[in-house]
Design an enzyme around this catalytic site. Structure first.
Site, PDB file in Angstrom:
ATOM      1  N   MET A  24     -14.909  -2.081 -47.418  1.00 46.81           N
ATOM      2  CA  MET A  24     -14.350  -2.371 -46.095  1.00 46.81           C
ATOM      3  C   MET A  24     -15.288  -1.819 -45.033  1.00 46.81           C
ATOM      4  SD  MET A  24     -10.348  -1.480 -46.894  1.00 46.81           S
ATOM      5  CE  MET A  24     -10.705   0.050 -47.777  1.00 46.81           C
ATOM      6  N   VAL A  25     -15.728  -2.654 -44.125  1.00 48.67           N
ATOM      7  CA  VAL A  25     -16.677  -2.239 -43.089  1.00 48.67           C
ATOM      8  C   VAL A  25     -16.091  -1.089 -42.285  1.00 48.67           C
ATOM      9  CG1 VAL A  25     -17.961  -2.963 -41.044  1.00 48.67           C
ATOM     10  CG2 VAL A  25     -17.690  -4.536 -42.964  1.00 48.67           C
ATOM     11  N   CYS A 108     -17.290 -12.252 -47.091  1.00 53.42           N
ATOM     12  CA  CYS A 108     -16.942 -11.946 -45.699  1.00 53.42           C
ATOM     13  C   CYS A 108     -16.788 -13.236 -44.902  1.00 53.42           C
ATOM     14  CB  CYS A 108     -18.007 -11.063 -45.058  1.00 53.42           C
ATOM     15  SG  CYS A 108     -17.612 -10.613 -43.350  1.00 53.42           S
ATOM     16  N   LYS A 147     -18.834 -10.472 -55.058  1.00 60.97           N
ATOM     17  CA  LYS A 147     -17.466 -10.639 -54.547  1.00 60.97           C
ATOM     18  C   LYS A 147     -17.427 -11.950 -53.784  1.00 60.97           C
ATOM     19  CE  LYS A 147     -13.775  -8.240 -52.027  1.00 60.97           C
ATOM     20  NZ  LYS A 147     -13.422  -9.212 -50.985  1.00 60.97           N
ATOM     21  N   ASN A 208      -8.396 -10.069 -56.022  1.00 58.34           N
ATOM     22  CA  ASN A 208      -8.202  -9.506 -54.685  1.00 58.34           C
ATOM     23  C   ASN A 208      -7.290 -10.445 -53.895  1.00 58.34           C
ATOM     24  OD1 ASN A 208     -10.336  -8.896 -51.791  1.00 58.34           O
ATOM     25  ND2 ASN A 208      -8.506  -7.814 -52.435  1.00 58.34           N
ATOM     26  N   GLY A 209      -6.256  -9.862 -53.259  1.00 60.04           N
ATOM     27  CA  GLY A 209      -5.340 -10.671 -52.454  1.00 60.04           C
ATOM     28  C   GLY A 209      -3.898 -10.512 -52.887  1.00 60.04           C
ATOM     29  N   ASN A 210      -2.974 -10.357 -51.924  1.00 62.06           N
ATOM     30  CA  ASN A 210      -1.526 -10.223 -52.161  1.00 62.06           C
ATOM     31  C   ASN A 210      -1.132  -8.885 -52.786  1.00 62.06           C
ATOM     32  OD1 ASN A 210      -1.664 -12.883 -51.384  1.00 62.06           O
ATOM     33  ND2 ASN A 210      -1.119 -13.721 -53.380  1.00 62.06           N
TER      34      ASN A 210
END
Length: 484
Positions: A24-25, A108, A147, A208-210
């Site tokens: 995460m940036v 991204c 990713k 990744n997600g939810n």
């Protein structure tokens, strides 16, 4: 020792990690990674690093990776964004001794990635990606991972993943959203896409997600068959997510601030983390939200955190028996819990707009401000309005600027050439001319330089003056000097 690949890499180097903190940036810095590891995370990624900057800037390398070594912070994967094979590999070579793998960011979806031509905006350039991964797989002593985001079509997503595996990718993280699904339009991630990729490749796959709680992690692994699950937003709002706990917010905040004291990071990172942790509470105590936004020291942030804690403890002490959380939250606001990002319709209602097609715009038109209703303005514009009540955002009231004769940008009002400063500077330099309006005095400085050089020649060789070899300009300068 030969480089481990695929399943062996996941089992031995990554220690069969199931619970993963996303890159995460400005948010997955060392202090946050350590907090997350203490509460169940088994693998962490660095924030996304820019390969070109990492390669050329020693300070950037030191601040983001070469800082104080920490044995707790392993296994660790360093993520880069890049669009040039050589630059990517050279940056990775500088990072490989400080991590267990190098990850190429192909997920991204933000505008900065579009402008920089990296992240999800490379997902159609398969030849370039093959070259990048092939070269990295050949040159690096650690594995290369990727990713990605999915395509709308499952078949295309599967072929994409197989191409990356064939090029040398040893682990694949699949975010089950397309690059268009972001912000209010994020929607639900497709585990169906992730499951199809998992079945189609032989390398380990992370989903990744939810992911908002531990039960989501377990359900995702069961439905998709992935090796591990990565969390970003869920982790930021509850760093104990992988423990299956919902602790008091101030417990996590205080522990994080203690780690920051030992492993410092920019104040903006710390402030952003507290905004996430205290998100629901700051909707209740708006004044403290403003204080947290304005504070300029770590000590000040600690003070705001302490005040938030005291307010919550006072609220708990005055709580009535049987009272339930408000605003539809599953827990009281002082407990770590998910934040559900509102969709376009909800966001419009929050901003005072109707659910019509016009109200569903991502941004409000400036002319809507004409009726004086500040609720129709964005938060930034509302802040500007507070600082300057007379400020107007009506585009028709903006001053009209005369254009530069050369490039079309606004010209300087007092420019002798009727140009903007950039064009004026080029012309004045070329013609050795002055433009007082822009403060450009090339002619004046040149004449002064000639006069000074003449005076120096006479001072060093007085015979010139006696022989009459000094020109009229030089004589005037000398006479002026003598008069003084």
């Amino acid at each position: 020792m030969p480089k481990l690949r695929g399943e062996a890499f996941w089992r031995e180097t990554l220690r069969s990690a199931h619970y993963v903190v996303a890159p995460m940036v400005d948010q997955s810095e060392l202090a946050w990674r350590l907090l997350s590891r203490r509460h169940g995370a088994q693998l962490c990624y660095t924030p996304m690093l820019h390969a070109q900057v990492f390669l050329r800037d020693a300070n950037y390398r030191r601040e983001n990776l070469y800082g104080e070594a920490c044995a707790e912070d392993r296994p660790l994967i360093v993520q880069f964004c890049a669009n040039d094979p050589e630059v990517f590999v050279q940056a990775a070579l500088l990072a490989q001794d400080y991590c267990d793998a190098i990850d190429l960011n192909l997920g991204c979806p933000q505008m900065i990635a579009k402008r920089g031509h990296y992240g999800a905006f490379l997902q159609e350039e398969w030849d370039l990606l093959q070259r990048m991964i092939l070269l990295a797989n050949e040159k690096l002593s650690v594995p290369i991972t990727c990713k990605i985001r999915v395509f709308p079509e499952i078949d295309k997503t599967v072929k994409y993943a197989q191409m990356l595996e064939k090029a040398g990718c040893q682990l694949l993280t699949v975010h089950g959203r397309t690059k268009e699904q972001k912000g209010p339009l994020a929607g639900v991630a497709s585990w169906e896409h992730i499951q199809a990729v998992r079945k189609a490749v032989s390398i380990p796959v992370f989903a990744n997600g939810n992911i908002q709680c531990l039960s989501d992690v377990e359900e995702c692994i069961r439905k998709t068959g992935v090796h591990g699950v990565m969390s970003a937003e869920g982790n930021l709002h509850n760093p104990a997510l992988f423990e299956g706990r919902n602790p008091l917010v101030w417990e996590m905040a205080e522990e994080y601030l203690e780690i920051v004291q030992k492993y410092p990071c920019p104040l903006s990172y710390v402030r952003a983390h507290l905004f996430k942790l205290w998100h629901h509470t700051l909707q209740v105590y708006q004044q403290l939200r403003e204080e947290l936004a304005k504070v300029k020291t770590l000590e000040g942030i600690v003070d705001v955190n302490r005040e938030l804690k005291l307010r919550c403890q006072e609220e708990i002490a005055n709580q009535k028996e049987g009272e339930k959380p408000k605003e539809g939250l599953p827990f009281f606001h002082w407990i770590c819990q998910p934040y559900i990002r509102p969709g376009p319709k909800e966001r419009c209602k929050e901003n005072g707009a109707s659910g019509t097609e016009k109200g569903m715009r991502g941004k409000r038109a400036l002319e809507e401000e004409e009726d004086g209703n500040s609720e129709l303005l964005s938060k930034n514009k509302q802040k500007k309005k507070l600082r300057n009540p007379n400020k107007s955002f009506d585009p028709s009231l903006k001053p009209k600027y005369a254009k530069c004769d050369q490039c079309g940008n606004p010209k300087g009002n007092k420019c002798v050439f009727n140009m903007c400063r950039g064009c004026c500077k080029k012309r004045a330099f070329k013609e050795t001319a002055d433009c007082p309006g822009h403060g450009l005095l090339f002619k004046t400085k040149y004449e002064k330089s000639l006069s000074w050089q003449s005076s120096q020649r006479v001072i060093q060789n007085p015979e010139l003056s006696r022989r009459g070899d000094v020109d009229v300009g030089e004589s005037a300068v000398l006479k002026e000097a003598g008069d003084s």
